[in-house]
Design an enzyme around this catalytic site. Structure first.
Site, mmCIF file in Angstrom:
data_model
loop_
_atom_site.group_PDB
_atom_site.id
_atom_site.type_symbol
_atom_site.label_atom_id
_atom_site.label_comp_id
_atom_site.label_asym_id
_atom_site.label_seq_id
_atom_site.Cartn_x
_atom_site.Cartn_y
_atom_site.Cartn_z
ATOM 1 N N SER A 9 0.799 -1.226 0.000
ATOM 2 C CA SER A 9 0.000 0.000 0.000
ATOM 3 C C SER A 9 0.829 1.272 0.000
ATOM 4 O O SER A 9 0.265 2.366 -0.055
ATOM 5 C CB SER A 9 -0.940 0.010 1.217
ATOM 6 O OG SER A 9 -0.199 0.020 2.415
ATOM 7 N N LYS B 12 -7.053 3.235 8.506
ATOM 8 C CA LYS B 12 -6.150 4.249 7.971
ATOM 9 C C LYS B 12 -6.766 5.639 8.031
ATOM 10 O O LYS B 12 -6.085 6.616 8.367
ATOM 11 C CB LYS B 12 -5.756 3.886 6.535
ATOM 12 C CG LYS B 12 -4.912 2.626 6.424
ATOM 13 C CD LYS B 12 -4.632 2.268 4.977
ATOM 14 C CE LYS B 12 -3.782 1.008 4.868
ATOM 15 N NZ LYS B 12 -3.515 0.619 3.480
#
Length: 842
Positions: free
Chosen positions: A738, A781
């Site tokens: 990511s 996140k």
């Protein structure tokens, strides 16, 4: 060779307590006392050329109490006392009052090996010194140098010339032959038991006889007095006679031991004798009718097993094991494990189970709401699970598995389920377990085998070797992350993810749950300590950036401890004035007569009202403010300026990652140096993230012209320079795809010398063609970005479906930017957009 050693006139002295080092012998000494450590450091450790030191035998105080002669220079003849009280003089020439017991003869030694241990917190250091004895000496004068001793010495062993002349003596030759013959006889006996005596035989044939006597005697155990006798044998003939006597004595002791062993082996062993005697005793008791079952532990165990309510097949197996136990002796290796096994069978709840009550879903829902704030979907799933259990109690539903960062309430949710069902709650921690036998139990074929943690929890299965019904046990699993769970086990569980809490949720949890619990744990109340809502907000913003509330509770506990000290110090009665007089009234007498505890004081009219106010103010509740936060918890650990301060130069970008502790903000730093076009990666990175960095660099190099990163005519963006990419927090392992978009943004910022926006964070995997792929952990996140004060978040376009899980008030505080290609990310990551986007293409 010992005879070639040049002995200096003064040596540093190392005391050797109750032991003797002989010339030619090698010893290993552990130096721990301050004096011996100082000697090793100054005389051996800090010198490039290691000198000689003297090793003197020292007696224990109890053994030396009767030794009184004083040593004076020049006095220590062959027939004189060898143990003496030596006057110790300091470096300034003054004699110390303390008299230390030493042996007046020692051995000069050299260090073969030195090693220094790790320094302890107390500053204590240990040295290991391997010394080889070289030659004898006598002490003429002993003095102190700092913390250790030095001595003026005189050599005692013969020189090389004197030795060559002595070897021609017929008497010495005869003694040497006698010693070697006795020693060879001992070696022949030892060869049958040991394989290392071959080296001793080589020494016997090669080493000179005057050294051989010392080396050979030092190789086996003799008393301290015998060691001193060998040390004092300066005359070679006397030394050989004593050595021959000691070797012969050792030989005779070995032969006597062999005779005793042979005699014992022909008789019954001790355990066999005890077995026969016990059998006879049991028969005698049966004849006399004196066999008391109450005194028999095995009989008591049998009665316990009978009352356990085992199923027939298990009871048959237990009886067979009990008969086996009766035939064994307590000294046998398997007796203990067999007894533990039977006691476990007797302790298991074969017939005992929690009483089934009518399940009240409304009460269960109220309990979940009271114990946990938020978590609406999770609590709804638990209610559904309980509803199925109510309608079909014997239904075998899936095992619930709560997955989330530490401190989000996984274990407490499981406890709430047990409370709602009125079941006993048993917590089994599997942290650090690397063997499945620790869970299911070890095979009983191994000595020392133990039951697994599941069966141990049921006491308050391969180990049992009998079936045990676990169908009525409700299993709830918890984990920090899914990846390490084996796929076959994961397939049999229903995973329920618990994300981290928002600051607003943490505030509600703290005010409703944490503060009352912390006050109760520390013996306080709201009358003693008051933590306003604004102070809790500061505590969350400046001292915690976790997904859960565990550290928040620790900080609240620190504030409670500080308040507890204040309350404990003020428990005594407050004196308002020196002129206070006790009240003497009938009402007071009546209350005291009834057994009440009354404490009343009359305040004179002359007392200043301001003083009274101050006196009583100290007993009011302690209100925690910003100043007290810093006093108790220290300066703030976090602030909203961190991101802006770190993204101040080109080459730095802000990413969002997922860890076992929830979502985190990850900075990526890139810089270039003169080099050969290499890429350097640091920060304890995994293979996947290293590949992402290589993909990012390749994509940037391929788009260098379109992105206007290379000068006119420059074909290679990396020509003449290296690129170094670092992920801060180097002690924390990092991996995953990511960070792809973050790496590209950092490289573009570096090569274009434009700064990335400090209020923008991003996440997403990138392909080699520049497409942005979706990633996991979006909710965690985004919550991390919200905690760090980030205002804009760039996400893959295909992750838009995951925004449903994010609380609405969090989304309202952020600007969510969706990206399909890498050019979309660059457009939003830089102030003023990406002017070179028109030239970029896939």
């Amino acid at each position: 060779m010992a005879e070639s050693v040049e002995l200096p006139s003064r040596l540093a002295i190392l005391p050797f307590r109750n032991k003797v080092l002989l010339p030619g012998a090698i010893i290993r000494i552990r130096c721990t006392s301050p004096s011996s450590v100082k000697l090793v450091e100054q005389e051996l450790w800090q010198r490039e050329e290691k000198g000689l030191i003297g090793v003197l035998p020292v007696r224990d105080a109890a053994e030396t109490a009767s030794v009184s002669p004083m040593l004076s220079p020049g006095v220590a003849g062959e027939s004189g006392e060898r143990s003496a009280k030596i006057p110790v003089s300091t470096s300034d020439g003054k004699n110390q009052q303390e008299l230390i017991q030493w042996h007046t003869r020692g051995v000069a030694a050299r260090a073969l090996h030195l090693s220094r241990g790790v320094e302890k917190p107390s500053g204590r250091v240990t040295y290991i010194v391997v010394l080889e004895g070289l030659c004898r000496f006598s002490v003429q004068e002993l003095s102190v140098r700092g913390t250790y001793y030095t001595a003026r010495v005189a050599r005692l062993d013969m020189t090389k010339t004197e030795m060559e002349h002595a070897e021609q003596d017929p008497d010495l030759i005869a003694l040497s032959r006698q010693f070697k013959a006795t020693a060879m006889e001992l070696i022949s006996v030892l060869e049958q038991k040991q394989k290392t005596v071959g080296r001793t035989k080589v020494l016997l044939e090669t080493v000179p006889v005057h050294r051989l006597a010392d080396i050979f005697v030092a190789s086996f155990e003799i008393s301290f007095e015998e060691q001193l006798s060998m040390l004092d044998s300066v005359d070679l003939k006397v030394r050989l006679l004593k050595a021959t006597e000691l070797v012969d004595r050792h030989l005779q002791s070995i032969r006597v031991a062999e005779k005793i062993t042979q005699k014992v082996e022909g008789q019954l062993s001790k355990s066999q004798k005890e077995f026969l005697l016990r059998q006879q005793m049991r028969a005698i008791k049966e004849e006399l009718g004196d066999n008391d079952d109450d005194e028999d532990d095995v009989a008591a165990l049998e009665r316990k097993m009978q009352s356990a309510g085992m199923p027939p097949n298990v009871w048959k197996h237990a009886q067979r094991e009990l008969r086996r136990l009766r035939k064994m002796q307590p000294q046998q290796p398997g007796y203990s494990s067999s007894r533990v096994y039977l006691e476990l069978l007797a302790d298991l709840p074969w017939q005992n189970a929690s009483e089934e009550h009518e399940l009240d879903l409304r009460a269960a829902k109220e309990r979940l709401d009271n114990d946990h704030y938020g978590l609406v979907k999770i609590k709804q799933r638990i209610i559904e699970y309980l509803a199925v259990r109510k309608l079909k109690p014997d239904a075998r539903g899936p095992v619930l598995c709560f997955v989330g960062p530490p401190g989000v309430g996984k274990t407490s949710l499981a406890s709430s389920i047990a409370a709602a069902l009125d079941r006993k709650f048993v917590r089994i921690s599997l942290g650090g377990v690397k063997d499945e036998a620790d869970i299911r139990g070890h095979r009983r074929t191994y000595i020392g085998s133990m039951p697994g943690r599941l069966v141990e929890g049921l006491k308050t299965t391969s180990y049992l070797n009998v079936p045990f019904d676990l169908s009525k046990v409700i299993f709830v699993a918890t984990a920090n992350r899914i990846q390490p769970i084996p796929p076959p086990l994961l397939d049999r569980m229903e995973v329920i993810e618990l994300p981290g809490y928002t600051p607003e949720e943490k505030l509600k949890i703290a005010m409703k749950h944490l503060i009352p619990r912390v006050l109760d744990q520390h013996g306080l109340s709201s009358n003693n300590l008051e933590i306003p809502e604004g102070t809790v907000k500061l505590l969350i913003q400046r001292y915690t950036r976790e997904a859960g509330v565990r550290n928040l509770e620790r900080n609240l506990a620190a504030l409670a401890r500080a308040a507890a000290v204040r309350v404990a110090e003020q428990e005594s009665t407050i004196s308002v004035s020196k002129d206070v007089h006790p009240m003497d009234a009938p009402l007071l007498d009546t209350r005291l007569a009834e057994g009440a505890e009354v404490e009343m004081e009359v305040l004179p009219m002359g007392v200043n009202n301001h003083e009274i106010s101050n006196a009583f103010r100290s007993t009011s509740a302690l209100v925690v403010d910003e100043a007290m936060l810093e006093k108790v918890l220290g300066p703030p650990r976090y602030d909203d300026k961190e991101t802006a301060e770190r993204v101040t130069t080109p080459g730095v970008s802000v990413g969002l990652v997922w860890t076992t502790f929830g979502g985190e903000v990850q900075f990526v730093e890139a810089t270039s140096t003169i080099g050969k076009g290499d890429l350097h990666l640091t920060g304890q990175l995994g293979d996947v993230i290293k590949e992402s960095a290589q993909i990012a660099l390749t994509w940037v190099r391929a788009r260098a012209a379109d992105l206007q990163l290379a000068a006119a005519g420059q074909l290679n963006l990396m020509e003449g320079r290296d690129v170094h990419i670092h992920f801060p927090a180097g002690a924390v392992p990092k991996d995953g795809p990511s960070a792809g978009v973050t790496l590209v943004t950092s490289l573009v910022s570096l090569f274009s010398q434009r700064k990335v926006r400090a209020d923008t964070a991003m996440t997403g995997e990138m392909t080699l063609r520049g497409l942005i792929l979706p990633v996991g952990g979006i909710k965690d996140k985004i919550l991390a970005a919200h905690r760090y004060g980030i205002k804009r978040v760039i996400l893959p376009e295909r992750n838009v479906k995951d925004l449903v899980e994010v609380p609405s008030h969090v989304l309202a505080s952020l600007e969510i930017l969706l990206a399909k290609r890498m050019e979309d990310v660059l457009e939003e990551a830089f102030e003023g957009g990406c002017p070179w986007r028109l030239h970029a293409k896939l």
